[in-house]
Design a protein around this motif. Structure first.
Motif, PDB file in Angstrom:
ATOM      1  N   UNK A   1       0.839  -1.199   0.000  1.00 27.54           N
ATOM      2  CA  UNK A   1       0.000   0.000   0.000  1.00 27.54           C
ATOM      3  C   UNK A   1       0.869   1.242   0.000  1.00 27.54           C
ATOM      4  N   UNK A   2       1.934   1.213   0.818  1.00 32.89           N
ATOM      5  CA  UNK A   2       2.823   2.373   0.877  1.00 32.89           C
ATOM      6  C   UNK A   2       3.481   2.632  -0.481  1.00 32.89           C
ATOM      7  N   UNK A   3       3.931   1.525  -1.127  1.00 32.84           N
ATOM      8  CA  UNK A   3       4.591   1.689  -2.424  1.00 32.84           C
ATOM      9  C   UNK A   3       3.618   2.207  -3.466  1.00 32.84           C
ATOM     10  N   UNK A   4       2.375   1.656  -3.417  1.00 34.86           N
ATOM     11  CA  UNK A   4       1.373   2.063  -4.402  1.00 34.86           C
ATOM     12  C   UNK A   4       1.056   3.547  -4.252  1.00 34.86           C
ATOM     13  N   UNK A   5       0.829   3.967  -2.978  1.00 34.42           N
ATOM     14  CA  UNK A   5       0.491   5.376  -2.755  1.00 34.42           C
ATOM     15  C   UNK A   5       1.670   6.275  -3.126  1.00 34.42           C
ATOM     16  N   UNK A   6       2.894   5.799  -2.804  1.00 29.60           N
ATOM     17  CA  UNK A   6       4.069   6.578  -3.171  1.00 29.60           C
ATOM     18  C   UNK A   6       4.180   6.715  -4.686  1.00 29.60           C
ATOM     19  N   UNK A   7       3.831   5.626  -5.389  1.00 31.46           N
ATOM     20  CA  UNK A   7       3.882   5.616  -6.852  1.00 31.46           C
ATOM     21  C   UNK A   7       2.862   6.586  -7.433  1.00 31.46           C
ATOM     22  N   UNK A   8       1.683   6.662  -6.761  1.00 40.24           N
ATOM     23  CA  UNK A   8       0.638   7.562  -7.237  1.00 40.24           C
ATOM     24  C   UNK A   8       0.905   9.008  -6.848  1.00 40.24           C
ATOM     25  N   UNK A   9       1.980   9.238  -6.078  1.00 39.23           N
ATOM     26  CA  UNK A   9       2.347  10.591  -5.722  1.00 39.23           C
ATOM     27  C   UNK A   9       1.532  11.186  -4.584  1.00 39.23           C
ATOM     28  N   UNK A  10       1.093  10.317  -3.655  1.00 36.77           N
ATOM     29  CA  UNK A  10       0.356  10.829  -2.501  1.00 36.77           C
ATOM     30  C   UNK A  10       1.329  11.517  -1.544  1.00 36.77           C
ATOM     31  N   UNK A  11       0.859  12.523  -0.771  1.00 35.10           N
ATOM     32  CA  UNK A  11       1.752  13.182   0.187  1.00 35.10           C
ATOM     33  C   UNK A  11       2.230  12.222   1.279  1.00 35.10           C
ATOM     34  N   UNK A  12       3.339  12.581   1.907  1.00 34.18           N
ATOM     35  CA  UNK A  12       4.011  11.674   2.834  1.00 34.18           C
ATOM     36  C   UNK A  12       3.123  11.265   4.024  1.00 34.18           C
ATOM     37  N   UNK A  13       2.387  12.273   4.591  1.00 33.87           N
ATOM     38  CA  UNK A  13       1.572  11.957   5.778  1.00 33.87           C
ATOM     39  C   UNK A  13       0.486  10.950   5.437  1.00 33.87           C
ATOM     40  N   UNK A  14      -0.076  11.077   4.210  1.00 34.31           N
ATOM     41  CA  UNK A  14      -1.126  10.148   3.797  1.00 34.31           C
ATOM     42  C   UNK A  14      -0.563   8.740   3.682  1.00 34.31           C
ATOM     43  N   UNK A  15       0.660   8.642   3.117  1.00 36.05           N
ATOM     44  CA  UNK A  15       1.290   7.340   2.954  1.00 36.05           C
ATOM     45  C   UNK A  15       1.499   6.680   4.310  1.00 36.05           C
TER      46      UNK A  15
END
Lengths: 170, 411
Positions: B27-41
């Motif tokens: 989930x963390x990698x996916x959100x990071x890939x989608x460019x979500x902000x750090x706190x959301x990740x």
């Protein structure tokens, strides 16, 4: 600053609830809520050890307090309590006045309040060492006091007429 | 806030050791890939990590409710549930549907809000406590510096919620059950915490992952260096086990809900899903206290023999958990329920003195071993614990357990 602003009104409300509730169990539960919120405030301020100890000690203590409040009070005390309320309010305010006066005086004089500079965190080992070396007399005095209270409570709880059959008591 | 110390080790993502944390990483990698902000990740990562733990233990709860009935049936020479699916495997599903579709009855004299609050408050501390246990070398959901203290702090909420349940029902039997529960849990929490303190003294930390790490290695090449295999740890471990039976309100210490005495204690006036929540809270609490016992005394995720380290560490943890849970079931099927006066007397005259004795034993053990007097440490601590244990047992059996009880209301 933000946790203080959010938490302190909640703590105040819960504390007022603790003295305002007519049924003793409700009052005790509100007290538990107050103490738990204070623990949350400690956690938010970064004092994790004291916050968790506050939670562990007081929430458990309130459970015992409730049992005592149920054992001591009679059902039906509530109406009497509500009737007494105006008088209790006056007495309570009178008792709070000196405390408020001291607080107001300190706040007004202002000069002797300094913001405590941020200090490196005290480890639990250091805390324990301080507690049992330089503050040992205070700890011992407290222990003696608590033991005396315990013995006194046991004496009160005993039924006066049954003296010979101790082994059957709980 | 450094309460949540981040788990720092870098992942070897596909190794079996990391399997339980794979959902969180993905989930963390996916959100990071989608460019979500750090706190959301990080928040999403925490939520998924918590979801993993809750999911694992809710699955375990469903499984255990079946295994318990099957095991008890085997002990009592019955068959047990065998209608729903092969070997009764669908019984938990059937139970769940039954609980969900039952009518939720709130007694007329109940305190509505507190009656609703109690079942929720009983599940919350159990789940919170499960969050700080190190399940594997790389799998500690929340690694707290004060993990042990956190465990006991949230655990003290259980007593309060049991009491609220009993009181808010506004009826006799729940009230009696709640009073019993409070006196029992307060009495047994004392030796429980004191016996855990010995571990803290020896390892010098309250952090559960560190306590497990210090139990690594082997004596003489094959005896694991767990706390259970030291004199003080052996006694403290047994005391901890007995106290955890009482804290989990299980037979032979199930007086707060003894069905042949006070219907179901604090759960009497509950039905439907609220009742299921109580059931769930009880089992999750059982998992939590067993997991803590394994962490403190049975070496957590450490393998029991050298050369077995090739299996992922969390497999060892859950293997130990299964064995400890089976011991609980076995005891439930074997021992009769004790009386309330026997229960209290046992706590105050046997458990607490013995638990207090493990503290000096642990201290002597640590100091002598630090100075290299290993033999002397055995020679002092074993008699220090064994002799009082024998004395206490003999006195308890001869004089106190056989003392006639005076019945005030029933002759």
């Amino acid at each position: 600053m933000i946790p203080l602003l959010i938490l302190s009104p909640l703590i105040l409300l819960a504390a007022i609830g603790a003295v305002w509730m007519a049924r003793p169990v409700h009052a005790a539960l509100m007290l538990a809520l107050t103490l738990a919120l204070v623990a949350v405030l400690y956690l938010a301020l970064g004092a994790e050890f004291i916050g968790l100890v506050q939670f562990a000690v007081y929430v458990g203590a309130v459970a015992v307090l409730i049992v005592f409040s149920l054992l001591i009070t009679r059902p039906g005390d509530e109406a009497e309590e509500i009737e007494r309320r105006p008088r209790s309010l006056v007495t309570g305010l009178l008792c709070t006045l000196p405390v408020m006066a001291v607080l107001a005086y300190t706040a007004a004089s202002g000069s002797n309040i300094k913001l405590i500079p941020w200090q490196p965190k005290l480890s639990i080992a250091e805390l324990g060492e301080v507690l049992f070396t330089s503050h040992a007399p205070a700890v011992l005095a407290l222990a003696v006091l608590l033991t005396a209270v315990l013995i006194g409570a046991a004496l009160f709880a005993r039924e006066p007429d049954k003296t010979q059959d101790d082994s059957s008591e709980k | 806030m450094n309460l949540f110390a981040a788990i720092s080790t870098e992942p070897a993502l596909w190794s079996p050791e990391w399997l339980p944390r794979l959902p969180q990483r993905l989930v963390e990698m996916l959100l990071g890939f989608l460019g979500a902000p750090e706190w959301l990740v990080s928040i999403a990562g925490f939520l998924v990590a918590a979801g993993t733990v809750v999911g694992v233990f809710l699955g375990g709860f469903a499984l255990l409710s079946l295994i318990e009935r099957k095991t008890l049936a085997r002990i009592q020479n019955r068959i047990g549930p065998n209608r729903a699916g092969w070997f009764g495997i669908l019984q938990p599903v059937a139970d769940g549907i039954k609980m969900l579709t039952k009518e939720d009855i709130v007694p007329a004299k109940a305190e509505k809000f507190l009656h609703l609050l109690a079942p929720i408050l009983i599940v919350v501390p159990a789940i919170l406590a499960l969050g700080v246990i190190p399940y594997g070398r790389e799998w500690t959901p929340v690694s707290l510096e004060l993990g042990l203290l956190f465990f006991f702090a949230v655990g003290s909420l259980t007593e309060l919620s049991v009491f609220i349940a009993g009181w808010a029902s506004g009826s006799k039997f729940p009230m009696l059950g709640a009073m019993r529960a409070i006196s029992q849990m307060v009495s047994y929490e004392l030796p429980l915490i004191i016996s855990a303190l010995g571990v803290v003294m020896v390892s010098g930390t309250l952090s559960l992952p560190l306590i497990v790490e210090q139990q690594g290695g082997f004596h003489l090449g094959f005896i694991p260096a767990w706390n259970l295999f030291t004199p003080w740890g052996f006694f403290a471990g047994i005391l901890f086990f007995i106290c955890s039976i009482a804290e989990a309100n299980r037979c032979p210490f199930d007086l707060p809900e003894g069905e042949s005495e006070i219907v179901a204690g604090h759960m009497t006036e509950y039905s439907g899903f609220k009742y299921a929540l109580f059931f769930m809270g009880e089992y999750l609490g059982l998992f939590a206290i067993s997991a803590l016992g394994i962490t403190l005394f049975l070496g957590g995720w450490q393998a029991p023999l050298p050369g077995l380290g090739f299996l992922p560490s969390w497999i060892w943890f859950f293997g130990k958990l299964a064995i400890v849970i089976f011991m609980f079931l076995w005891i439930r099927g074997t021992y009769p329920r004790v009386r309330i006066d026997q229960l209290m007397r046992f706590a105050w005259l046997c458990m607490i003195p013995m638990a207090l004795l493990t503290l000096p034993a642990a201290g002597i053990w640590t100091i002598l071993n630090r100075d290299g007097h290993g033999f002397l440490a055995w020679a002092i601590t074993v008699p220090l614990l064994l002799i009082p244990c024998v004395i206490v047992t003999v006195i308890f059996n001869r004089r106190l357990a056989s003392a006639n009880r005076t019945y005030r209301f029933a002759e």
